[in-house]
Motif scaffolding. Structure first.
Motif, mmCIF file in Angstrom:
data_model
loop_
_atom_site.group_PDB
_atom_site.id
_atom_site.type_symbol
_atom_site.label_atom_id
_atom_site.label_comp_id
_atom_site.label_asym_id
_atom_site.label_seq_id
_atom_site.Cartn_x
_atom_site.Cartn_y
_atom_site.Cartn_z
ATOM 1 N N VAL A 123 -64.096 4.384 18.522
ATOM 2 C CA VAL A 123 -64.239 5.314 19.632
ATOM 3 C C VAL A 123 -64.801 6.618 19.084
ATOM 4 N N ILE A 124 -65.855 7.083 19.701
ATOM 5 C CA ILE A 124 -66.453 8.350 19.287
ATOM 6 C C ILE A 124 -66.095 9.384 20.334
ATOM 7 N N GLY A 125 -65.434 10.426 19.873
ATOM 8 C CA GLY A 125 -65.029 11.489 20.786
ATOM 9 C C GLY A 125 -64.858 12.785 20.023
ATOM 10 N N PRO A 126 -64.345 13.806 20.692
ATOM 11 C CA PRO A 126 -64.203 15.116 20.052
ATOM 12 C C PRO A 126 -63.234 15.099 18.874
ATOM 13 N N SER A 127 -62.295 14.168 18.859
ATOM 14 C CA SER A 127 -61.335 14.128 17.756
ATOM 15 C C SER A 127 -61.996 13.674 16.458
ATOM 16 N N LEU A 128 -63.114 12.961 16.548
ATOM 17 C CA LEU A 128 -63.813 12.500 15.350
ATOM 18 C C LEU A 128 -64.333 13.685 14.543
ATOM 19 N N GLY A 129 -64.894 14.687 15.196
ATOM 20 C CA GLY A 129 -65.370 15.888 14.505
ATOM 21 C C GLY A 129 -64.226 16.639 13.853
ATOM 22 N N GLN A 130 -63.109 16.739 14.561
ATOM 23 C CA GLN A 130 -61.931 17.418 14.024
ATOM 24 C C GLN A 130 -61.395 16.673 12.804
ATOM 25 N N LEU A 131 -61.398 15.362 12.860
ATOM 26 C CA LEU A 131 -60.931 14.555 11.731
ATOM 27 C C LEU A 131 -61.823 14.766 10.508
ATOM 28 N N ASN A 132 -63.137 14.821 10.717
ATOM 29 C CA ASN A 132 -64.063 15.073 9.615
ATOM 30 C C ASN A 132 -63.846 16.447 8.992
ATOM 31 N N ILE A 133 -63.598 17.443 9.825
ATOM 32 C CA ILE A 133 -63.332 18.789 9.326
ATOM 33 C C ILE A 133 -62.048 18.791 8.503
ATOM 34 N N GLU A 134 -61.013 18.131 8.997
ATOM 35 C CA GLU A 134 -59.744 18.074 8.264
ATOM 36 C C GLU A 134 -59.917 17.363 6.921
ATOM 37 N N LYS A 135 -60.666 16.273 6.901
ATOM 38 C CA LYS A 135 -60.925 15.565 5.643
ATOM 39 C C LYS A 135 -61.770 16.418 4.706
ATOM 40 N N GLY A 136 -62.727 17.150 5.260
ATOM 41 C CA GLY A 136 -63.556 18.041 4.450
ATOM 42 C C GLY A 136 -62.728 19.148 3.824
ATOM 43 N N LEU A 137 -61.840 19.742 4.601
ATOM 44 C CA LEU A 137 -60.969 20.788 4.071
ATOM 45 C C LEU A 137 -60.032 20.239 3.005
ATOM 46 N N LEU A 138 -59.513 19.040 3.245
ATOM 47 C CA LEU A 138 -58.650 18.406 2.251
ATOM 48 C C LEU A 138 -59.414 18.156 0.955
ATOM 49 N N SER A 139 -60.671 17.739 1.068
ATOM 50 C CA SER A 139 -61.468 17.503 -0.137
ATOM 51 C C SER A 139 -61.738 18.810 -0.888
ATOM 52 N N VAL A 140 -61.965 19.909 -0.158
ATOM 53 C CA VAL A 140 -62.153 21.208 -0.806
ATOM 54 C C VAL A 140 -60.894 21.603 -1.557
ATOM 55 N N LEU A 141 -59.759 21.480 -0.897
ATOM 56 C CA LEU A 141 -58.497 21.878 -1.532
ATOM 57 C C LEU A 141 -58.149 20.978 -2.719
ATOM 58 N N LEU A 142 -58.384 19.696 -2.587
ATOM 59 C CA LEU A 142 -58.108 18.772 -3.690
ATOM 60 C C LEU A 142 -59.037 19.052 -4.867
ATOM 61 N N PHE A 171 -69.303 36.879 10.057
ATOM 62 C CA PHE A 171 -70.477 36.383 10.772
ATOM 63 C C PHE A 171 -70.090 35.474 11.931
ATOM 64 N N GLN A 172 -68.790 35.231 12.106
ATOM 65 C CA GLN A 172 -68.257 34.326 13.119
ATOM 66 C C GLN A 172 -68.880 32.938 12.996
ATOM 67 N N ALA A 173 -69.006 32.486 11.742
ATOM 68 C CA ALA A 173 -69.582 31.167 11.471
ATOM 69 C C ALA A 173 -68.585 30.080 11.845
ATOM 70 N N THR A 174 -69.100 28.996 12.374
ATOM 71 C CA THR A 174 -68.288 27.832 12.709
ATOM 72 C C THR A 174 -68.257 26.906 11.509
ATOM 73 N N LEU A 175 -67.077 26.455 11.137
ATOM 74 C CA LEU A 175 -66.930 25.581 9.980
ATOM 75 C C LEU A 175 -67.332 24.154 10.356
ATOM 76 N N THR A 176 -68.393 23.676 9.710
ATOM 77 C CA THR A 176 -68.884 22.318 9.941
ATOM 78 C C THR A 176 -68.897 21.579 8.609
ATOM 79 N N MET A 177 -69.202 20.296 8.651
ATOM 80 C CA MET A 177 -69.266 19.516 7.406
ATOM 81 C C MET A 177 -70.325 20.073 6.454
ATOM 82 N N PRO A 178 -71.524 20.415 6.921
ATOM 83 C CA PRO A 178 -72.483 21.020 5.989
ATOM 84 C C PRO A 178 -71.988 22.358 5.430
ATOM 85 N N GLY A 179 -71.280 23.127 6.234
ATOM 86 C CA GLY A 179 -70.705 24.380 5.746
ATOM 87 C C GLY A 179 -69.670 24.129 4.663
ATOM 88 N N ILE A 180 -68.857 23.106 4.856
ATOM 89 C CA ILE A 180 -67.868 22.733 3.840
ATOM 90 C C ILE A 180 -68.580 22.290 2.565
#
Length: 176
Positions: free
Chosen positions: A2-21, A59-68
């Protein structure tokens, strides 16, 4: 499935986890390998991340996968500058320089290489900012800001912290 808005949020959470790890692993490795200078580099790296996020927030930048991805690349470049400095200090110590002279020479000799690498990356990021759009442009902006913050923290901040720790003392050896 299922592709929905939660998919983007999940990618951001995984991206943040990868940065922290990744950040955690780099912090531990630097502290073990470079001892006190590794801890100084760790402080600068965390400060770099905080400064980068603060500037992006301005700059009020939105955190995206490329930003991460830009943040991860920035952290890698920042620790690379500290590795260059530490290795130059070790080289000076092996050549018989005094500890304070080794620190001074380490920063001076590493500066040209650090500047060259960062200017090259900044030129590439500028090209992407000018000619790209969308997420690639977001990556380039994050990378450009990150290069500037890492130049400050990797060289200036670590040098200031090192001067606070070692300045004005007679040293027989260095923990590097």
């Amino acid at each position: 499935r299922v592709i929905g808005p939660s998919l983007g949020q999940l990618n951001i959470e995984k991206g943040l986890l990868s940065v922290l790890l990744g950040l955690g692993l780099v912090l531990v490795a630097a502290a073990i390998y470079y001892k006190l200078f590794g801890l100084v580099a760790d402080i600068a790296l965390v400060f770099n991340l905080i400064l980068l996020v603060a500037v992006l927030s301005l700059f009020q930048a939105t955190l995206t996968m490329p930003g991460i991805a830009g943040i991860v690349l920035t952290l890698g470049m920042a620790i690379d500058a500290n590795v260059l400095i530490c290795e130059r200090i070790r080289e000076e110590m092996r050549n018989g320089s005094t500890p304070l002279a080794s620190i001074r020479a380490g920063y001076e000799k590493a500066w040209a290489t650090i500047l060259d690498a960062n200017v090259t990356h900044l030129l590439a990021a500028t090209g992407l900012m000018i000619f790209a759009s969308g997420s690639i442009r977001g990556f380039a902006i994050t990378l450009g800001v990150g290069i500037l913050t890492s130049m400050f923290t990797s060289v200036t901040a670590t040098h200031a912290i090192t001067a606070l720790i070692h300045g004005g003392r007679k040293l027989k050896t260095l923990s590097v």
